[in-house]
Motif scaffolding. Structure first.
Motif, PDB file in Angstrom:
ATOM      1  N   MET A  61      53.391  13.517  25.531  1.00  0.00           N
ATOM      2  CA  MET A  61      52.984  14.791  24.944  1.00  0.00           C
ATOM      3  C   MET A  61      51.717  14.586  24.122  1.00  0.00           C
ATOM      4  O   MET A  61      51.754  14.128  22.994  1.00  0.00           O
ATOM      5  CB  MET A  61      54.107  15.357  24.062  1.00  0.00           C
ATOM      6  N   GLY A  62      50.586  14.925  24.736  1.00  0.00           N
ATOM      7  CA  GLY A  62      49.310  14.820  24.042  1.00  0.00           C
ATOM      8  C   GLY A  62      48.913  16.102  23.348  1.00  0.00           C
ATOM      9  O   GLY A  62      48.002  16.104  22.521  1.00  0.00           O
ATOM     10  N   THR A  63      49.601  17.200  23.691  1.00  0.00           N
ATOM     11  CA  THR A  63      49.294  18.491  23.069  1.00  0.00           C
ATOM     12  C   THR A  63      49.810  18.509  21.635  1.00  0.00           C
ATOM     13  O   THR A  63      50.943  18.120  21.371  1.00  0.00           O
ATOM     14  CB  THR A  63      49.948  19.642  23.855  1.00  0.00           C
ATOM     15  N   THR A  64      48.988  18.953  20.715  1.00  0.00           N
ATOM     16  CA  THR A  64      49.409  19.076  19.322  1.00  0.00           C
ATOM     17  C   THR A  64      50.017  20.454  19.095  1.00  0.00           C
ATOM     18  O   THR A  64      49.950  21.336  19.944  1.00  0.00           O
ATOM     19  CB  THR A  64      48.230  18.863  18.360  1.00  0.00           C
ATOM     20  N   GLY A  65      50.608  20.644  17.922  1.00  0.00           N
ATOM     21  CA  GLY A  65      51.157  21.945  17.566  1.00  0.00           C
ATOM     22  C   GLY A  65      52.580  22.126  18.065  1.00  0.00           C
ATOM     23  O   GLY A  65      53.252  21.178  18.476  1.00  0.00           O
TER      24      GLY A  65
END
Length: 287
Positions: A110-114
């Protein structure tokens, strides 16, 4: 005696990059194909991108919107049992995507932040799927963050009474406050500094980025400049911590290392299931 082949070649495996229509997704695909990984010609994105065919990494990538994703992913996973998924979508999709990967049982980075990070970790823990989750994929930045965490752990209160100013500049398309900034601020809080996340100065205006921050014009569309300024109560002492990144290659290369690391953990049936980039760094064997 013949030289031992690099770890990347020994661990060649299929990789699926979700969010391939975005700049980070494209950068990861480029890094993954350069590393010799097998790119799965399927990617998930928004409803607006459904049906697109992207030519990336020498492959035609078929893009699917939200509809029917579980059936598609399950099919891809059956055909590629060593599959690793990489997610670079948008913050609002983090939790739904993690629940999808966990339900199907596919390991993911999971490279997506938030998103709701507490919910994200609980989803993975409950499913027992393997995952690398990190707000920052740049290996060198992670090393800096690790050193901050060590300092915070070993010298709590060392900066008690100091005031903190934080400025972070990212491309205008970045919607949320940097996860790295949040992590560094958490370290400063443990070191005795009083600071709230909403005090971070977010710079997203290209004009200010050029004139005030000093971002090179050619990198306005992809950069990460962070400045942390500490001042003593009597204003006689100050400390500055700064890291400036232009472009996306540092994150893409770190993401591929994370995927390689995760594939090795899956193959070895490691007891631990959830990892971060500090775990990847400690393992070594990076490209």
């Amino acid at each position: 005696m013949a030289a031992e082949k690099p770890l990347v070649r020994n661990l060649a495996f299929p990789i699926m990059v979700n969010g391939c229509t975005g700049k980070m997704g494209k950068a990861v695909i480029e890094a993954a194909t350069s590393a010799g990984l097998q790119l799965v010609p399927v990617s998930f994105s928004s409803e607006a991108d459904d049906g697109k065919v992207m030519q990336l990494g020498g492959n035609d990538i078929h893009v699917h919107g939200p509809s029917g994703r579980e059936v598609i992913l399950a099919s891809v996973f059956r055909e590629n049992p060593d599959l690793i998924v990489v997610d670079y979508t948008v913050p609002s999709a983090v939790n739904d995507n993690a629940e999808l990967y966990s339900k199907v049982g596919v390991p993911f980075v999971m490279g997506t932040t938030g998103g709701d990070r507490e919910r994200l970790y609980k989803t993975v823990e409950d499913s027992k799927v393997y995952a690398v989750i990190s707000p920052q994929m740049g290996k060198q930045v992670v090393a800096f963050l690790a050193s901050m965490e060590i300092m915070a752990e070993q010298f709590p209160g060392a900066f008690s009474g100091y005031s903190l100013e934080v400025m972070e500049s990212h491309q205008a398309s970045k919607l949320d406050t940097s996860g790295t900034a949040k992590a560094v601020i958490s370290c400063f809080q443990k070191l005795g500094v009083s600071f709230d996340i909403d005090q971070v100065q977010l710079i997203r205006d290209p004009k200010l980025q050029l004139e005030m921050v000093g971002v090179p014009e050619e990198h306005l569309a992809g950069h990460a400049f962070h400045m942390y300024h500490l001042t003593s109560p009597d204003k006689t002492v100050s400390f500055e911590f700064q890291h400036n990144v232009c472009g996306r290659s540092i994150y893409a290369e770190g993401t591929v290392d994370a995927a390689i690391f995760l594939a090795s953990k899956v193959r070895s049936k490691a007891d631990k299931r959830i990892y971060n980039m500090i775990d990847v760094l400690r393992e070594g064997n990076m490209r």
